[in-house]
Scaffold this motif. Sequence first.
Motif, short mmCIF file in Angstrom:
data_model
loop_
_atom_site.label_atom_id
_atom_site.label_comp_id
_atom_site.label_asym_id
_atom_site.label_seq_id
_atom_site.Cartn_x
_atom_site.Cartn_y
_atom_site.Cartn_z
N GLN A 66 -1.18 -8.22 -4.07
CA GLN A 66 -1.94 -7.17 -3.39
C GLN A 66 -2.46 -6.10 -4.36
O GLN A 66 -1.95 -5.93 -5.47
N ASP A 67 -3.47 -5.36 -3.87
CA ASP A 67 -3.98 -4.21 -4.60
C ASP A 67 -3.22 -2.96 -4.17
O ASP A 67 -2.72 -2.86 -3.05
N VAL A 68 -3.16 -2.01 -5.09
CA VAL A 68 -2.51 -0.73 -4.85
C VAL A 68 -3.58 0.36 -4.88
O VAL A 68 -4.48 0.32 -5.72
N ILE A 69 -3.51 1.32 -3.96
CA ILE A 69 -4.43 2.46 -3.95
C ILE A 69 -3.61 3.75 -3.98
O ILE A 69 -2.64 3.89 -3.24
N LEU A 70 -4.01 4.67 -4.86
CA LEU A 70 -3.43 6.00 -4.90
C LEU A 70 -4.52 7.03 -4.66
O LEU A 70 -5.67 6.85 -5.11
N VAL A 71 -4.16 8.10 -3.94
CA VAL A 71 -5.08 9.20 -3.67
C VAL A 71 -4.40 10.50 -4.05
O VAL A 71 -3.19 10.67 -3.83
N THR A 72 -5.16 11.45 -4.62
CA THR A 72 -4.58 12.73 -5.02
C THR A 72 -4.94 13.83 -4.01
O THR A 72 -5.85 13.67 -3.19
N ARG A 100 -7.89 2.30 -7.36
CA ARG A 100 -7.42 1.02 -6.82
C ARG A 100 -7.27 0.03 -7.96
O ARG A 100 -8.18 -0.13 -8.77
N PHE A 101 -6.12 -0.64 -8.03
CA PHE A 101 -5.90 -1.66 -9.05
C PHE A 101 -4.94 -2.71 -8.52
O PHE A 101 -4.21 -2.47 -7.54
N HIS A 102 -4.91 -3.89 -9.15
CA HIS A 102 -4.04 -4.98 -8.70
C HIS A 102 -2.61 -4.70 -9.13
O HIS A 102 -2.36 -4.17 -10.21
N GLU A 103 -1.66 -5.08 -8.26
CA GLU A 103 -0.27 -4.77 -8.55
C GLU A 103 0.24 -5.45 -9.82
O GLU A 103 1.17 -4.96 -10.46
N VAL A 127 -0.42 -0.11 -0.27
CA VAL A 127 -0.90 -1.41 -0.72
C VAL A 127 -1.84 -1.96 0.34
O VAL A 127 -1.70 -1.66 1.53
N VAL A 128 -2.81 -2.76 -0.09
CA VAL A 128 -3.84 -3.29 0.81
C VAL A 128 -3.32 -4.57 1.45
O VAL A 128 -3.17 -5.59 0.78
N ARG A 129 -3.02 -4.52 2.76
CA ARG A 129 -2.63 -5.71 3.50
C ARG A 129 -3.87 -6.57 3.76
O ARG A 129 -4.99 -6.06 3.80
N PRO A 130 -3.68 -7.87 3.97
CA PRO A 130 -4.83 -8.74 4.24
C PRO A 130 -5.65 -8.27 5.43
O PRO A 130 -6.87 -8.43 5.46
N ARG A 164 -5.77 0.20 -14.39
CA ARG A 164 -4.76 1.22 -14.12
C ARG A 164 -4.92 2.39 -15.09
O ARG A 164 -5.36 2.24 -16.21
N TYR A 165 -4.54 3.58 -14.63
CA TYR A 165 -4.55 4.83 -15.39
C TYR A 165 -5.95 5.29 -15.76
O TYR A 165 -6.22 5.77 -16.85
N GLY A 166 -6.87 5.21 -14.80
CA GLY A 166 -8.18 5.81 -14.95
C GLY A 166 -8.27 7.06 -14.10
O GLY A 166 -7.33 7.45 -13.39
N LEU A 167 -9.44 7.72 -14.14
CA LEU A 167 -9.67 8.91 -13.32
C LEU A 167 -9.95 8.54 -11.87
O LEU A 167 -9.79 9.38 -10.98
N GLY A 168 -10.39 7.30 -11.63
CA GLY A 168 -10.70 6.88 -10.28
C GLY A 168 -12.05 7.39 -9.80
O GLY A 168 -12.91 7.79 -10.59
N VAL A 169 -12.23 7.41 -8.47
CA VAL A 169 -13.49 7.83 -7.86
C VAL A 169 -13.20 8.89 -6.81
O VAL A 169 -12.08 9.06 -6.34
#
Length: 302
Positions: free
Chosen positions: A151-157, A164-167, A196-199, A226-231
């Motif tokens: 699955q993919d992981v998403i973090l928000v600040t 968003r990146f793959h686990e 995490v992004v469920r199907p 992983r470890y970028g600034l994101g969008v």
Amino acid sequence: LLTQQGYIKRVPSSAYRSQRRGGKGVIGMMRKEEDGLKQIVSCNSLDTLLFFTDKGKVYSQRAFTVMEAARNAKGILAHSFLALMGDERITAIVPVSSFEGTGYFVMATRLGRIKRVRMEDFDDVRPSGLIALNLEPGDTLKWAKLTDGTQDVILVTEQGQSIRFHETTVRVMGRQATGVNAIRLLHDDVVAGMDVVRPDATQMLIVTRYGYGKRTPVDAYSPQGRYGLGVRTLARNERTGPIVAMRCINPKDDILLITRDGVVLRTHLEQIREIGRNTKGVILMNLADGDELVGIAVIESE
């Protein structure tokens, strides 16, 4: 249900009837003075509950051992049935129906660290708890999610950035590891949510302190390293306040909105308009003066 001061209970989900978006909600727990609701988890009574704490430890109990009480009852102190230290606080509760098969726990901290551990490592948690993640000074463990390894992981600040990146970009580690960096934080920003992004989770729900929220397609967030600034994920302002929670959701799900004063509003996600990524959202809940949203819980569709 868990309060800010550590009182806990279980309540049938049917105790919360659905209301329209923008409603006032119902009282979710009889609170002690200066206490407020912190978290709601949807589970089955036979599930194993893993309690993750701000100190980076994990404890285990079956769901039916948590006292069942009425919707407006206070509950009991978690310290009375978990061997928590005096200043230790529960920050994440993960229900597990079975430890058989392949699975992982992904954990994230307020300062943007992330770690992945095999599910079997928490199969037999001793009563005194186990170390789930070694924390750096000033950091706290805030989120823990169960994944299947694909699955993919998403973090928000809080300030509205997301990544968003793959686990699998987070290697599997032992329980004593501190984890790796997940998102690059700027200007005293901190992580407000991880999921995490469920199907079947095709959308992302974001909720802000002053009752705003929105649904955005998960596809609007392209996977990256992983470890970028994101969008940018929210056009936040003084009216919306900072982001307090984020979940990946199915449009058929229901959500419970939780306020600091213990008010809970259950509503259908389909009543929340789907809009673009860099927008402020719509009013989800009519908050009383001085109250604010502190979190959400998702009741997955049958």
